[in-house]
Design an enzyme around this catalytic site. Structure first.
Site, PDB file in Angstrom:
ATOM      1  N   ASP A  11      33.632  -7.225 -45.091  1.00 44.52           N
ATOM      2  CA  ASP A  11      32.662  -6.550 -44.240  1.00 44.52           C
ATOM      3  C   ASP A  11      33.020  -6.846 -42.774  1.00 44.52           C
ATOM      4  O   ASP A  11      33.687  -7.842 -42.496  1.00 44.52           O
ATOM      5  CB  ASP A  11      31.282  -7.115 -44.599  1.00 44.52           C
ATOM      6  CG  ASP A  11      30.230  -6.740 -43.610  1.00 44.52           C
ATOM      7  OD1 ASP A  11      30.068  -5.540 -43.348  1.00 44.52           O
ATOM      8  OD2 ASP A  11      29.554  -7.664 -43.091  1.00 44.52           O
ATOM      9  N   ASP A  13      30.691  -6.407 -39.482  1.00 45.91           N
ATOM     10  CA  ASP A  13      29.664  -7.042 -38.650  1.00 45.91           C
ATOM     11  C   ASP A  13      28.983  -8.181 -39.408  1.00 45.91           C
ATOM     12  O   ASP A  13      28.452  -7.990 -40.496  1.00 45.91           O
ATOM     13  CB  ASP A  13      28.629  -6.006 -38.205  1.00 45.91           C
ATOM     14  CG  ASP A  13      29.266  -4.847 -37.443  1.00 45.91           C
ATOM     15  OD1 ASP A  13      30.333  -5.059 -36.838  1.00 45.91           O
ATOM     16  OD2 ASP A  13      28.704  -3.744 -37.458  1.00 45.91           O
TER      17      ASP A  13
HETATM   18 MG   LIG Z   1      27.544  -7.304 -42.342  1.00 46.60          MG
END
Ligand SMILES: [Mg+2]
Ligand SMILES: [Zn+2]
Length: 194
Positions: A11, A13
């Site tokens: 992922d 962020d």
């Molecule tokens: Mg995230």
């Protein structure tokens, strides 16, 4: 026939970079200090390093797709400057109910839907059954489980809150919980005998 390879899906962020809300300007992307080393370890272990990110801010009209492109360029450049590389970056720019065409739609790629991982399976010959997804939210774990991969939760970004307040009600616990991306990668590679 090409042999299938395991991947580590990450992922963006809250996992690779600080969770700052919508990254609506390239200057808002700030990598964690351990990110480059973690990606380099994946590279050296012969596993594919792949980013999978939901960026519904595009569908919502918070920033144009060109800004997303620039942010991704910056992410790739900063990692490359440290001698590491991503084998691919996949993003879902859609939202099922908010925003405007062509981004407003029911897609198959918005995490935890498996579209981005299926693409990687086809395009990069990933062996999903030997792959991991590392993220800071339950949806990242569900993404992994939806394709028979394993999911690691990091405590950066939303991770600590998800773990303390939400995880007790999850029907399945994370396959691995780590302080951050680097610890997650180290422990995954140790477990997989890399
Ligand atoms: Mg995230
Ligand atoms: Zn999508």
């Amino acid at each position: 026939m090409n042999e299938r390879r395991p991947a580590v899906f990450m992922d963006r962020d809250g996992t690779l970079s600080h969770e700052v809300g919508y990254v609506n300007h390239p200057s808002r992307l700030r990598l964690y200090p351990w990110t480059v080393e973690a990606v380099r370890m994946i590279n050296r272990a012969g596993r594919l390093a792949i980013v999978v990110t939901n960026q519904a801010g595009v569908a919502r009209g918070y920033f144009p797709e060109s800004v997303f492109d620039e942010v991704q360029r910056r992410l790739r450049d900063e990692v490359a400057a440290g001698g590491a590389r991503f084998d691919a970056v996949y993003a879902c720019l859609h939202h099922p109910t908010v925003g405007r065409s062509p981004y407003r739609r029911e897609c198959d790629c918005r995490k935890p839907r498996p579209g981005m991982l299926r693409r990687a399976e086809d395009e990069l010959h990933v062996d999903l059954s030997r792959s991991w997804v590392i993220g800071d939210r339950h949806g990242d774990l569900q993404l992994a489980w939806n394709v028979g991969a394993r999911g690691a939760l990091v405590k950066s970004g939303y991770g600590r809150g998800e773990l303390e307040y939400l995880a007790p009600s999850w029907s399945r616990p994370a396959d691995l919980v780590a302080e951050n991306l680097l610890e997650a990668v180290e422990r995954i590679l140790a477990r997989e005998g890399a």
